[in-house]
Enzyme design. Structure first.
Site, short mmCIF file in Angstrom:
data_model
loop_
_atom_site.label_atom_id
_atom_site.label_comp_id
_atom_site.label_asym_id
_atom_site.label_seq_id
_atom_site.Cartn_x
_atom_site.Cartn_y
_atom_site.Cartn_z
N ARG A 185 -10.01 -4.41 -5.64
CA ARG A 185 -9.77 -4.93 -4.29
C ARG A 185 -10.45 -6.30 -4.14
O ARG A 185 -11.54 -6.53 -4.70
CB ARG A 185 -10.37 -3.94 -3.29
CG ARG A 185 -10.16 -4.29 -1.82
CD ARG A 185 -8.73 -4.18 -1.40
NE ARG A 185 -8.57 -4.11 0.05
CZ ARG A 185 -7.42 -4.31 0.67
NH1 ARG A 185 -6.32 -4.59 -0.01
NH2 ARG A 185 -7.33 -4.21 1.98
N THR A 207 3.83 -6.06 -0.79
CA THR A 207 2.95 -5.17 -1.58
C THR A 207 3.85 -4.38 -2.54
O THR A 207 5.06 -4.38 -2.39
CB THR A 207 2.09 -4.26 -0.67
OG1 THR A 207 1.29 -5.12 0.14
CG2 THR A 207 1.21 -3.31 -1.42
N ASP A 215 -7.09 -7.71 6.56
CA ASP A 215 -7.30 -6.25 6.58
C ASP A 215 -8.68 -5.88 7.12
O ASP A 215 -8.95 -4.71 7.38
CB ASP A 215 -7.11 -5.65 5.17
CG ASP A 215 -5.64 -5.39 4.87
OD1 ASP A 215 -4.83 -5.40 5.82
OD2 ASP A 215 -5.30 -5.17 3.70
N SER A 234 -8.41 -0.76 3.12
CA SER A 234 -7.00 -0.77 2.72
C SER A 234 -6.33 0.55 3.08
O SER A 234 -7.01 1.55 3.34
CB SER A 234 -6.92 -0.98 1.20
OG SER A 234 -5.60 -0.82 0.75
O1 DON Z 1 -4.32 -2.99 1.64
C1 DON Z 1 -3.55 -2.77 2.57
O2 DON Z 1 -3.55 -1.73 3.19
C2 DON Z 1 -2.51 -3.82 2.93
N1 DON Z 1 -2.97 -5.11 2.53
C3 DON Z 1 -1.21 -3.46 2.31
C4 DON Z 1 -0.12 -4.37 2.76
C5 DON Z 1 1.23 -3.83 2.62
O3 DON Z 1 1.46 -2.74 2.15
C6 DON Z 1 2.31 -4.69 3.15
N2 DON Z 1 3.58 -4.09 2.94
N3 DON Z 1 4.38 -3.75 3.61
#
Ligand code: DON
Length: 559
Positions: A100, A370, A412, A441
């Site tokens: 991360r 993602t 986040d 996350s």
């Molecule tokens: O780590 C996380 O929870 C977010 N940065 C994930 C982002 C994500 O899944 C965007 N997609 N739709």
């Protein structure tokens, strides 16, 4: 004579009987084939190629991650991070490689606030100030060195070749680029690489990334040092600072991957292994499953079943906001939150005929980027990995001369208590910004298994990731296969905003009416969401299956 023979054979016969009765609980050995499901056909093919060359699932995972970094620049990459959940077949060892991103040391809790203490819109989303220190390059080097069989150089070769020769723009690329057009146009290098003369490229046009190929070569030859120290590190820091960012050389040199014990739980006899903090995924998933274990879901009619699942979601997301953050900075009561007794307490005020209320109010938007992939090799090694640069095309900022598109994962964090991020998620102290801290996350790479079967699954989807994985597991618990897990209609509740979000075809008119009568607020979504990639192994027969979400353009392949 006869009786002597029988006496002699008795111990053997006994052993045979014991084995016979135990057989349903013993693994049939190894899968009949390898299976890989990813969000892009080129990544799936690269993974199989590496397996054919003698690599294991961990080598394949590194190759797939690197190819996705090239062909899905809107989803993940060297400028981002992620979680790789690993299972080694030879000894059953399981770990989560936490790659991360971390906040740069100069970051502080008020980084994105104006003088009045209000959040400055866009600052944690666009440009280099939005970028955490990337973890993916370190994670790839770590997984390759510690768990792989092939040299990193060989495993990164497919990604390097595709970065040099280019990949064709598809409809998904165009959707993502349209969404982030303004941000991509704002940064010269991003515009030159991902756009055509400042506008959208044509479908089928090749996206070539020679500078990214050079960066990958540095990583291939020097390992993590090739990225985090030396010339490339200097270029990254200079580029970020010239454009208004706050990274330092120490931030890069100090970045470390951390191996963490995955979070574990069970549901209807299925063993669940999922992401631990700084992901909220595993804890929230197990809280929800523990709550649902107290209800006999198959016996419930729709929409009461939906109602109960929604109430479990609501409670788990409330805890997410209150308790979860980087475990290196805050104490998280993981055992308590994943204990069945705790869930029994949470379930106590669920009324079968009326919705609970969430306190507070937020509105939100969400992204569709993602990436997730699932791998099983013929030895039974497995990888579930969810990787991100957060918003589509991350921060939109490519560091000049490196080809590295930076994440905007800083969003986040909770920029201010109770103020929602792009996914509408609220947080408090536990997820406040601090230098060197990992942001919370929702990414939830997950294994589900019992003596007979195994599932490897996960998906992108921001705050909705965890509830998508939940719905996939509920499908599995009912005996359905991976194609149903990835394709079933989806719905979601995240405590705040207090509404059930759902895909266009998730509920009939009469189900909507009944849910409203129970007091639920409904938020029909215009578009489907998620891009789940799943692999299945029937341990008794050895049979393998895999599925890629029909909502995306991915490829699941068994070979
Ligand atoms: O780590 C996380 O929870 C977010 N940065 C994930 C982002 C994500 O899944 C965007 N997609 N739709």
């Amino acid at each position: 004579m006869m009786s002597r023979l029988l006496v002699k054979k008795a111990p053997l016969w006994g052993l045979f009987c014991v084995l016979f009765f135990l057989s349903p609980f013993l693994s049939a050995g190894t899968p009949s084939a390898a299976a890989i499901a990813t969000a892009h056909p080129l990544a799936t093919e690269a993974g199989h190629e590496i397996l054919k060359r003698g690599g294991n699932a961990f080598d394949a995972a590194v190759a797939v991650s690197a190819v996705l970094a090239v062909v899905e620049p809107y989803s993940s990459g060297l400028g981002g991070g992620g979680f790789w959940l690993l299972h080694r077949a030879s000894d059953g060892f399981e770990t989560m490689v936490d790659g991360r991103e971390k906040a740069p040391m100069a970051a502080h809790r008020d980084l994105y606030l104006d003088k009045k203490g209000e959040v400055i819109p866009g600052l944690s989303i666009n440009g280099p100030l939005a970028a955490g220190i990337p973890g993916e390059p370190a994670a790839l080097a770590h997984i390759s060195e510690r768990y792989g069989r092939l040299p990193l150089n060989d495993v990164l070769a497919p990604a390097i070749i595709i970065a040099e020769t280019g990949f064709p723009v598809d409809s998904h690329y165009l959707r993502m680029a349209t969404w982030r057009l303004e941000t991509l146009q704002a940064w010269k290098d991003a515009s030159a690489i991902f756009l055509h003369q400042g506008g959208l490229p044509a479908e089928g046009a090749a996206i070539r990334q020679p500078e990214l190929a050079e960066t990958l070569k540095q990583l291939a030859v020097k390992g993590a040092d090739g990225f985090y120290r030396g010339d490339l590190a200097k270029r990254l820091v200079d580029g970020v600072r010239e454009a208004g960012g706050i990274w330092t050389l120490e931030d890069l040199a100090d970045y470390r991957v951390i191996e963490r014990a995955p979070v574990k739980g069970s549901f209807m006899g299925l063993k669940i292994t999922s992401a631990s903090p700084p992901s909220s995924g595993g804890i929230a998933l197990i809280t929800m499953l523990n709550i649902l274990q107290g209800f006999n879901l198959p016996s419930l009619e729709q929409p009461q079943r939906t109602h109960v699942i929604v109430e479990a979601m609501r409670r788990a997301y409330r805890d997410r906001a209150d308790y979860l953050g980087d475990p290196d900075f805050v104490d998280i009561p993981v055992e308590a939150l994943t204990h069945p007794w705790y869930a029994a307490g949470l379930a106590r005020d669920i009324q079968m005929d009326s919705a609970s209320r969430s306190v507070g109010n937020v509105s939100h938007e969400t992204g569709r980027d993602t990436t997730h992939f699932s791998i099983l090799d013929r030895e039974g090694n497995r990888v579930a990995a969810t990787l991100s640069i957060n918003y589509p095309f991350g921060s939109g900022f490519v560091v000049p001369g490196t080809g590295v598109l930076l994440n905007d994962e800083m969003d986040d964090f909770s920029a201010s208590p109770g103020v929602p991020n792009v996914y509408g998620l609220v947080g408090a102290e536990a997820n406040a910004i601090a230098g060197g801290k990992r942001m919370l996350s929702s990414m939830s790479p997950t294994f589900v298994e019992d003596e007979q079967q195994l599932a490897v699954l996960g998906t992108p989807g921001g705050s909705r990731i965890i509830t998508m994985v939940l719905l996939g597991i509920l499908e599995m618990a009912e005996g359905n296969g991976p194609k149903q897990w990835v394709s079933r209609p989806r719905f979601h509740h995240q405590y705040l905003p207090d509404q059930i979000q759902f895909e266009p075809d998730a509920f009939s008119e009469s189900q909507r009416k009944q849910l409203k009568n129970m007091g639920h607020r409904l938020k029909p979504l215009k578009h489907p969401y998620g891009n789940m990639q799943a692999v299945y192994w029937n341990k008794k027969t050895g049979q393998v299956d895999a599925a890629s979400d029909p909502r995306g353009l991915g490829l699941a392949k068994i070979e």
